[in-house]
Design an enzyme around this catalytic site. Structure first.
Site, PDB file in Angstrom:
ATOM      1  N   LYS A  17       8.159 -14.559   4.815  1.00 23.47           N
ATOM      2  CA  LYS A  17       8.920 -15.164   3.722  1.00 23.47           C
ATOM      3  C   LYS A  17      10.009 -14.197   3.266  1.00 23.47           C
ATOM      4  CE  LYS A  17       8.812 -15.238  -0.755  1.00 23.47           C
ATOM      5  NZ  LYS A  17      10.237 -15.347  -1.119  1.00 23.47           N
ATOM      6  N   GLY A  44       8.444  -4.759  -1.939  1.00 12.68           N
ATOM      7  CA  GLY A  44       9.033  -5.301  -3.155  1.00 12.68           C
ATOM      8  C   GLY A  44       8.640  -4.452  -4.343  1.00 12.68           C
ATOM      9  N   SER A  45       8.600  -5.087  -5.503  1.00  9.92           N
ATOM     10  CA  SER A  45       8.352  -4.337  -6.737  1.00  9.92           C
ATOM     11  C   SER A  45       6.879  -3.934  -6.862  1.00  9.92           C
ATOM     12  CB  SER A  45       8.744  -5.198  -7.933  1.00  9.92           C
ATOM     13  OG  SER A  45       7.957  -6.359  -7.951  1.00  9.92           O
ATOM     14  N   THR A  46       6.643  -2.858  -7.575  1.00 14.56           N
ATOM     15  CA  THR A  46       5.271  -2.412  -7.841  1.00 14.56           C
ATOM     16  C   THR A  46       4.508  -3.494  -8.610  1.00 14.56           C
ATOM     17  OG1 THR A  46       5.885  -0.102  -7.745  1.00 14.56           O
ATOM     18  CG2 THR A  46       3.925  -0.633  -9.035  1.00 14.56           C
ATOM     19  N   GLY A  91       3.471  -6.058  -6.204  1.00 18.01           N
ATOM     20  CA  GLY A  91       2.510  -5.390  -5.311  1.00 18.01           C
ATOM     21  C   GLY A  91       1.122  -5.356  -5.937  1.00 18.01           C
ATOM     22  N   GLU A 112       4.720  -1.668   0.422  1.00 23.38           N
ATOM     23  CA  GLU A 112       5.796  -0.687   0.255  1.00 23.38           C
ATOM     24  C   GLU A 112       6.501  -1.061  -1.039  1.00 23.38           C
ATOM     25  OE1 GLU A 112       8.970   0.803  -0.164  1.00 23.38           O
ATOM     26  OE2 GLU A 112       9.807  -0.088   1.660  1.00 23.38           O
ATOM     27  N   CYS A 121      14.643   1.294  -2.521  1.00 23.04           N
ATOM     28  CA  CYS A 121      13.376   1.773  -3.095  1.00 23.04           C
ATOM     29  C   CYS A 121      13.277   3.288  -3.029  1.00 23.04           C
ATOM     30  CB  CYS A 121      12.197   1.127  -2.396  1.00 23.04           C
ATOM     31  SG  CYS A 121      12.339   1.188  -0.613  1.00 23.04           S
ATOM     32  N   GLU A 172      11.917   2.207 -12.480  1.00 24.42           N
ATOM     33  CA  GLU A 172      12.851   1.906 -11.401  1.00 24.42           C
ATOM     34  C   GLU A 172      13.924   0.934 -11.900  1.00 24.42           C
ATOM     35  OE1 GLU A 172      11.531  -0.562  -7.997  1.00 24.42           O
ATOM     36  OE2 GLU A 172      12.328   1.007  -6.712  1.00 24.42           O
TER      37      GLU A 172
END
Ligand code: NDP
Length: 510
Positions: A214, A266-268, A271, A288, A322, A419
């Site tokens: 995706k 993607g974002s923490t 995640g 990641e 990132c 971030e």
């Protein structure tokens, strides 16, 4: 579909004159030294269909609910195309196709034969490289120089590299028998759409898995061009499936009971949601996630090179990286000189039309991300930091942000800890290597870092002590398919790239 290009920004050239201060005379000095005429890359020959369906079981298929969403060019705000909105039914069809292809074709094909397909895909990416670079720039806003010279060549390089492993897996894991994991669900972000796809699909296919991928909602276009490549390469149906959509589509993929492994970049924040959903299941996963990379400059570093490195570390891809070096830690003795040179260099950066070959900083990927960056700039100002933005002119349409730095920040400031994912750099000073290392480690992240010094011993000591998956020394943002990449702490789990990048895609028997 063609795009109007050219924002007619004519700006000063990079670097050559050595400025002493970033005042307006100096800017004029730059401008007088060399002006660039607009050099827009033509997009007239690029075919973008009005509408794209999912790519399932080797064919472009209508979404079950027949709903579509639009993707825009963030530099012009013009609609590029419409994309199928994936539901759990679409995801289910894709997973079924991937399972069938896994059982009947891909997992039973020899490594040598799998390798041939992957090589073919790599070569076709090269053949279509110009088209892919222009498409990536139009869909995501990144400068054509970067998509042409970094994203697309690297994407091909990852396929070439993993094609080479397909028939050598038994040598990759001596004494073990690697078996593929099965059907892999892969979810990628919008900052490096084609490149992140290659990091995920190439090792998965080499190891004998099939995939459902995706892409991000704002940048699905190159994934669908990649689907055309899979079809034209004669890849068996169902080995690669692409389902477009938003976060819910990704969640449906994560939750699907017949998926054996999830790979997410993607974002923490997301995640963590994915990790919670997977807890208690037998699914393998690699994540990641975000970063807040410290870039440490010691006082014995070559200052001019360090300035270039700092610029590249934070402003590459508008800071949507990132592993960006978004926190500069500079030793006190050279801080003033370095910041002065940095400001002058920032003033020479060209912000504008991403399709212009002279552009250094393109468009922010979406309105939402633009607003997030603006919000952080306000937060930084309210936290009492000193703020400097380049004098770059901005186009009147689209989402553009000037290169920005904050000095006088403290370790606890939100702009130091969180971030931002934009062209915003915080600058802190330090006196001793110990202080630099403590500050470098003092965030929840541990993805990437940089060190600039004349002394090899300092590189080794700093590299050993800073907890980050990657440390670049006297350079930044260098990527190679043979090198593993990934994070510690809240930056993720697992590695992508190199031999390590095969681990998430195999189970190791004895
Ligand atoms: P997300 O982490 O939300 O998106 C990454 C991918 O995950 C996208 O394909 C997204 O779909 C999908 N996704 C979103 N929600 C879910 C879910 N619940 N389950 C499964 N998949 C999901 O990043 P955003 O694009 O929303 O960006 C938000 C922030 O994240 C940025 O401002 C930036 O700070 C950070 N970011 C960090 C990245 C990194 O590599 N470190 C990469 C991208 C963003 P969709 O695109 O439709 O939302």
């Amino acid at each position: 579909m063609s795009e109007k290009t050219g924002t007619n920004i004519t700006k000063a050239a990079n670097g050559s004159p050595k400025p002493s201060s970033p005042n307006s005379d100096l800017k004029n000095e730059f401008a007088a030294f060399l002006n660039y005429a607009p050099a827009p890359e033509s997009s007239e020959h690029i075919e973008i269909k009005d509408r794209y369906q999912h790519f399932i079981d080797g064919d472009f298929t209508e979404p079950v609910k027949n709903r579509y969403f639009k993707s825009i060019n963030p530099a012009t705000e013009a609609v590029l195309s419409e994309f199928a909105e994936g539901t759990s039914e679409d995801v289910d069809a894709a997973v079924k196709a991937a399972r069938k292809a896994y059982d009947k074709q891909w997992s039973v094909l020899s490594g040598k034969e799998r390798g041939k397909y992957i090589f073919r895909i790599a070569r076709m990416i090269q053949e279509r490289s110009r088209e892919l670079a222009i498409t990536e720039t139009m869909d995501g806003g990144k400068p054509i120089r970067e998509s042409r010279d970094v994203d697309v060549p690297l994407a091909a390089a990852y396929f070439f590299y993993y094609a080479g492993w397909a028939d050598k897996l038994k040598y990759a894991f001596p004494g073990k028998t690697p078996v593929p994991v099965g059907v892999c669900g892969q979810i990628i972000p919008w900052n490096f759409p084609l490149l992140m796809l290659s990091w995920k699909i190439a090792p998965a296919l080499a190891a004998g898995n099939t995939v459902v991928l995706k892409p991000a909602e704002t940048t699905p276009l190159t994934a669908l061009k990649f689907a055309e490549i899979c079809r034209d390469a004669g890849l068996p149906k169902g080995v690669v499936n692409i389902v477009t959509g938003a976060g819910q589509t990704g969640a449906a993929l994560v939750d699907h009971p017949d998926v054996d492994k999830i790979a997410f970049t993607g974002s923490t924040e997301v995640g963590k949601i994915i990790q919670k959903s997977l807890a208690g299941t037998s699914k393998k996963y690699s994540l990641e996630l975000g970063g807040k990379g410290p870039n440490i400059v010691y006082d014995d570093a070559p200052v001019d090179q360090a300035v270039e490195g700092v610029i590249n570390a934070i402003f590459f891809n508008q800071g949507h990286v990132c592993c960006a070096g978004s926190r500069l830690l500079v030793q006190e003795g050279i801080a003033e000189k370095l910041i002065e040179k940095l400001k002058a260099r920032m003033d020479s950066l060209i912000v504008g039309d991403p399709l212009d070959k002279n552009t250094d900083i393109g468009a922010i990927n979406s309105k939402m991300q633009f607003e997030k960056i603006e919000k952080y700039i306000e937060i930084g100002k309210n936290e009492g930091a000193e703020f400097y933005q380049s004098s770059s002119e901005l186009p009147s349409n689209g989402f553009f942000c000037k290169p920005t730095i904050f000095t006088g920040v403290s370790q606890s400031n939100r702009i130091v800890q969180e971030e931002i994912f934009g062209p915003v750099l915080t600058i802190q000073t330090f006196r001793t290597p110990q202080e630099a290392i403590e500050k470098a480690n003092n965030t929840p992240y541990g993805l990437a870092s940089g060190v600039w010094t004349d002394k090899g011993s300092k590189i080794f000591e700093t590299g050993k002590s800073v907890r980050s998956g990657v440390m670049w020394s006297n350079t930044y943002n260098k990527f190679d398919p043979t090198s593993p990449f990934g994070g510690y702490k809240e930056s993720g789990i697992g590695r992508e790239g190199g031999l390590h990048g095969l681990y998430p895609y195999v189970n190791l028997g004895h």
